[in-house]
Each structure stands twice: as structure tokens, then as C-alpha cells.
Design a protein around this motif. Structure first.
Motif, short mmCIF file in Angstrom:
data_model
loop_
_atom_site.label_atom_id
_atom_site.label_comp_id
_atom_site.label_asym_id
_atom_site.label_seq_id
_atom_site.Cartn_x
_atom_site.Cartn_y
_atom_site.Cartn_z
N SER A 104 36.76 7.80 63.41
CA SER A 104 35.82 8.61 62.80
C SER A 104 34.70 8.81 63.93
O SER A 104 34.17 7.77 64.40
N ARG A 105 34.14 10.05 63.91
CA ARG A 105 32.86 10.31 64.65
C ARG A 105 31.72 9.95 64.03
O ARG A 105 30.66 9.92 64.71
N THR A 106 31.95 9.73 62.62
CA THR A 106 30.71 9.41 61.83
C THR A 106 30.71 7.73 62.14
O THR A 106 29.48 7.26 61.62
N LYS B 189 36.49 18.20 62.06
CA LYS B 189 35.68 17.87 63.12
C LYS B 189 34.58 18.76 63.69
O LYS B 189 33.94 18.51 64.83
#
Ligand SMILES: Cc1cc2nc3c(=O)[nH]c(=O)nc-3n(C[C@H](O)[C@H](O)[C@H](O)COP(=O)(O)O)c2cc1C
Length: 165
Positions: A57-59, A88
Motif C-alpha cells: 500500500s502506498r498509504t 492508485k
């Protein structure tokens, strides 16, 4: 031998869940968030919940660094917002109404029927996810008429409403 990823996903498709958007802030104050259904109440006293976040996850880096997050529980007619936060996209917050809550962490208004403001207690890497537990330090409960959205069989649907007397 464990079952394959595909078999596991197929088994878990038997389990309907609610849908929540987990929000946080990255180091430069940019809001971040993702759609989740791996959210569970852990303890009522003290009030603790958990969310499982994919290690890809980019979070996740912002969530881990900030140690603050909000779980926004989504409304039945807001599939579109859930889809944006499951993508995304670079600016997922462009078309949703939100305000800065405790410690500046975004609280979604559009589409959320309730939210829980959390301080991270623990992070545990399990398989390809990180289990993040949060102490609930604020929030809002849904109104009686609010209907949550559910996710089952790869589809979104309104939760059943209680029969009227
Ligand atoms: C209904 C639904 C539930 C999801 N639940 C989770 C979850 O619990 N944890 C997770 O890490 N990803 C979950 N996802 C996938 C993420 O929303 C998706 O990978 C998203 O692109 C992550 O965004 P990010 O990389 O910007 O953090 C879910 C997706 C959908 C559609």
C-alpha cells in the motif's frame, strides 16, 4: 501446505464485510487513504480496533510514520468514493468533502456515516499485510437512518435494514 492465494480469496468471498476508508497524513501534510474491509473491533474497554494494510500500500508508509489514522465507515450509496480510494490515483481527495480532524488527519464527510479517530498502538507484520491496532480517541456514530455499504462476492451493496415494527 497452505491453500493458494486464489483459493484463500475464494474462501473469504463467503464473508460479507462493511467498507471503510482509512485516512492519514504523510510527512509533508498531504492526505493519504485507502479502501479497506479488513477492519475489526478488538476491545471495547479500552476501545481498540485493528486494520490490516497490504505491505504494498502506498498509504502504509504515512500510516506508520504518522501513528494517527481515521477509519471512515462508508454509506450505501458511495461506491464511487470507495472505488477511488481502492485505486492508485494520485489525488484521491480531489472530489470528496473532508475536514482536518484531530492532529489534522482527514475525516471524510461525503459518503461516511461514522468515523473513528485512532492513535496507533502496535504494528505487526503478518504475511503480506501489516496489522495496525489503534486506540479510538474520538469519532462519531451513525444516525439510526444511516445505511452502511457492504462488500461481498467482489460487489458493493447496501446493508440490509432492520424491519420496521
Ligand atoms: C472492498 C475493498 C476492500 C479492501 N480492503 C483492503 C484492506 O483491508 N487492506 C488493504 O491493504 N487493501 C484493501 N483493499 C485494496 C486497496 O484499497 C487498494 O490496494 C488500494 O489501491 C490501496 O491504495 P494505496 O496503495 O494508495 O494505499 C481493498 C479493496 C476493496 C475494493
Amino acid at each position: 501446505m497452505p491453500v493458494s492465494r486464489e483459493e484463500f480469496v475464494a474462501i473469504m468471498s463467503a464473508f460479507p464485510t462493511g467498507v471503510a476508508i482509512v485516512t492519514t497524513l504523510d510527512a509533508d501534510g498531504t492526505p493519504r487513504g485507502l479502501t479497506t474491509n479488513a477492519v475489526t473491533s478488538v476491545s471495547a474497554d479500552p476501545p481498540i480496533l485493528l486494520v490490516c494494510v497490504d505491505r504494498d500500500s502506498r498509504t502504509l508508509p504515512a500510516l506508520v510514520a504518522r501513528k494517527r489514522f481515521v477509519v471512515n465507515f462508508m454509506r450505501d450509496d458511495h461506491e464511487a468514493v470507495c472505488r477511488v480510494f481502492a485505486s492508485k490515483a494520485d489525488d484521491k481527495f480531489a472530489d470528496v468533502a473532508w475536514t482536518a480532524g484531530r492532529d489534522g488527519v482527514p475525516v471524510l464527510h461525503e459518503g461516511a456515516i461514522a468515523h473513528a479517530e485512532c492513535e496507533t498502538l502496535d504494528e505487526l507484520v503478518i504475511g503480506d499485510h501489516v496489522v495496525v491496532t489503534g486506540l479510538v480517541v474520538g469519532g462519531d456514530a451513525p444516525a439510526e437512518s444511516d445505511v452502511p455499504i457492504v462488500y461481498v462476492n467482489k460487489a458493493y451493496a447496501p446493508a440490509p435494514t432492520p424491519p420496521t415494527a
